[in-house]
Design a protein around this motif. Structure first.
Motif, PDB file in Angstrom:
ATOM      1  N   THR A 143       0.838  -1.203   0.000  1.00  0.00           N
ATOM      2  CA  THR A 143       0.000   0.000   0.000  1.00  0.00           C
ATOM      3  C   THR A 143       0.871   1.251   0.000  1.00  0.00           C
ATOM      4  OG1 THR A 143      -1.784  -1.117   1.178  1.00  0.00           O
ATOM      5  CG2 THR A 143      -1.770   1.294   1.249  1.00  0.00           C
ATOM      6  N   LEU A 144       1.919   1.250   0.814  1.00  0.00           N
ATOM      7  CA  LEU A 144       2.825   2.394   0.881  1.00  0.00           C
ATOM      8  C   LEU A 144       3.565   2.577  -0.438  1.00  0.00           C
ATOM      9  CD1 LEU A 144       4.328   1.972   4.469  1.00  0.00           C
ATOM     10  CD2 LEU A 144       2.421   3.405   3.745  1.00  0.00           C
ATOM     11  N   LEU A 145       3.960   1.480  -1.040  1.00  0.00           N
ATOM     12  CA  LEU A 145       4.633   1.558  -2.339  1.00  0.00           C
ATOM     13  C   LEU A 145       3.740   2.223  -3.371  1.00  0.00           C
ATOM     14  CD1 LEU A 145       6.932   0.795  -4.311  1.00  0.00           C
ATOM     15  CD2 LEU A 145       5.807  -1.434  -4.595  1.00  0.00           C
ATOM     16  N   GLN A 146       2.456   1.907  -3.322  1.00  0.00           N
ATOM     17  CA  GLN A 146       1.505   2.436  -4.291  1.00  0.00           C
ATOM     18  C   GLN A 146       1.147   3.891  -4.019  1.00  0.00           C
ATOM     19  OE1 GLN A 146      -2.279   0.416  -4.287  1.00  0.00           O
ATOM     20  NE2 GLN A 146      -2.787   1.081  -6.359  1.00  0.00           N
ATOM     21  N   GLN A 147       1.072   4.285  -2.759  1.00  0.00           N
ATOM     22  CA  GLN A 147       0.525   5.594  -2.428  1.00  0.00           C
ATOM     23  C   GLN A 147       1.547   6.665  -2.083  1.00  0.00           C
ATOM     24  OE1 GLN A 147      -2.933   5.662   0.082  1.00  0.00           O
ATOM     25  NE2 GLN A 147      -3.573   3.603  -0.480  1.00  0.00           N
ATOM     26  N   LEU A 148       2.743   6.276  -1.652  1.00  0.00           N
ATOM     27  CA  LEU A 148       3.734   7.274  -1.282  1.00  0.00           C
ATOM     28  C   LEU A 148       4.665   7.560  -2.461  1.00  0.00           C
ATOM     29  CD1 LEU A 148       4.754   6.215   2.345  1.00  0.00           C
ATOM     30  CD2 LEU A 148       3.130   7.983   1.637  1.00  0.00           C
ATOM     31  N   PRO A 149       4.864   8.828  -2.819  1.00  0.00           N
ATOM     32  CA  PRO A 149       5.675   9.191  -3.985  1.00  0.00           C
ATOM     33  C   PRO A 149       7.167   9.220  -3.675  1.00  0.00           C
ATOM     34  CG  PRO A 149       4.772  11.173  -3.011  1.00  0.00           C
ATOM     35  CD  PRO A 149       4.217  10.020  -2.202  1.00  0.00           C
ATOM     36  N   VAL A 150       7.685   8.146  -3.089  1.00  0.00           N
ATOM     37  CA  VAL A 150       9.094   8.105  -2.720  1.00  0.00           C
ATOM     38  C   VAL A 150       9.964   7.872  -3.946  1.00  0.00           C
ATOM     39  CG1 VAL A 150       8.631   7.310  -0.372  1.00  0.00           C
ATOM     40  CG2 VAL A 150       8.965   5.632  -2.200  1.00  0.00           C
ATOM     41  N   ASP A 151      11.236   8.234  -3.833  1.00  0.00           N
ATOM     42  CA  ASP A 151      12.188   8.027  -4.918  1.00  0.00           C
ATOM     43  C   ASP A 151      12.825   6.648  -4.846  1.00  0.00           C
ATOM     44  OD1 ASP A 151      12.396  10.961  -5.951  1.00  0.00           O
ATOM     45  OD2 ASP A 151      12.698  11.130  -3.786  1.00  0.00           O
ATOM     46  N   THR A 152      13.008   6.162  -3.620  1.00  0.00           N
ATOM     47  CA  THR A 152      13.770   4.940  -3.380  1.00  0.00           C
ATOM     48  C   THR A 152      12.992   3.989  -2.493  1.00  0.00           C
ATOM     49  OG1 THR A 152      15.832   6.218  -3.492  1.00  0.00           O
ATOM     50  CG2 THR A 152      15.956   4.035  -2.480  1.00  0.00           C
TER      51      THR A 152
END
Length: 240
Positions: A143-152
């Motif tokens: 869920t975090l991978l999908q929703q958070l716009p992180v670079d890494t």
């Protein structure tokens, strides 16, 4: 280390408490106390300042290709004054913000997502990168991978540890690696502690990833960082 290129790419700044009675303590023993106290902001400012000075030193030595990461909780990453303080600090020191990365650590609750997305965008706007740490260690990682716009995305060491257990675990991790890559994220595999794990990660086809772990380098004090850089830039990889 960028595994495909066999090249050192950066360091993670890890803090330790030299306790007068308990010896050297890792963050697990004291960081929650700090984060729940009035010292949290001062603690964060200290880490950022020390990291920035390291980047200045590397710039003077012609090592601007190296990056440096620090760990922050969601609450500290969400501080309203953080982007402005980072921008002012890096500008005054002549340091490129893209060489600095904030690793989001700890549990992220669903009710934090809205303002956390805004906080990530705010620091990214000044050039600072943001990483999702400990990916794969919690129930809401996808869920975090999908929703958070992180670079890494930094894969948790518990996932890498399973690679040597059986073929099914290895295939699962490789699937997650490709899924993360399809989301356009930079990938760091942590917990590379054995020659076999390092070789597996390095052999992943068509994936430009980075690795971190004891096989590449064990944690060292600041005074020995130059030795690590010289050893790796001299062509060595992993333990001799």
């Amino acid at each position: 280390m960028r595994l495909q290129q066999n090249r050192l790419s950066g360091f993670e700044y890890l803090i330790r408490w030299q306790h007068p009675g308990g010896g050297i303590l890792e963050p697990a023993y004291f960081i929650t106390v700090v984060e729940d106290s009035s010292l949290a902001g001062r603690f964060t400012d200290l880490l950022i300042s020390r990291a920035a000075q390291t980047l200045v030193q590397w710039k003077m030595e012609g090592r601007e290709h190296l990056s440096l990461a620090i760990n922050l909780s969601a609450a500290e990453l969400g501080r309203k004054d953080l982007p402005g303080r980072l921008k002012a600090l890096f500008s005054s020191l002549g340091v490129r913000p893209c060489r600095f990365e904030i690793e989001l650590t700890g549990v992220v609750h669903p009710d934090q997502l809205d303002w956390l997305v805004d906080a990530i965008h705010a620091v990214q706007a000044i050039g600072v990168r943001v990483a999702l740490d400990d990916f794969g260690s919690g129930f809401n990682s996808l869920t975090l991978l999908q929703q958070l716009p992180v670079d890494t995305v930094k894969f948790d060491r518990s996932l890498i540890r399973q690679v040597r257990v059986n073929g099914e675990s290895q295939r699962m991790v490789e699937t997650l690696v490709r899924l993360t890559q399809n989301h356009g994220k930079r990938i760091v595999l942590t917990g590379l502690e054995t020659k076999e794990q390092f070789a597996w990660a390095k052999a992943l086809p068509d994936i430009d990833i980075e690795g971190q772990g004891f096989f590449i380098c064990e944690p060292v004090e600041e005074d020995y960082v130059d030795d690590v850089i010289c050893r790796h830039e001299g062509g060595a990889a992993g333990k001799e």
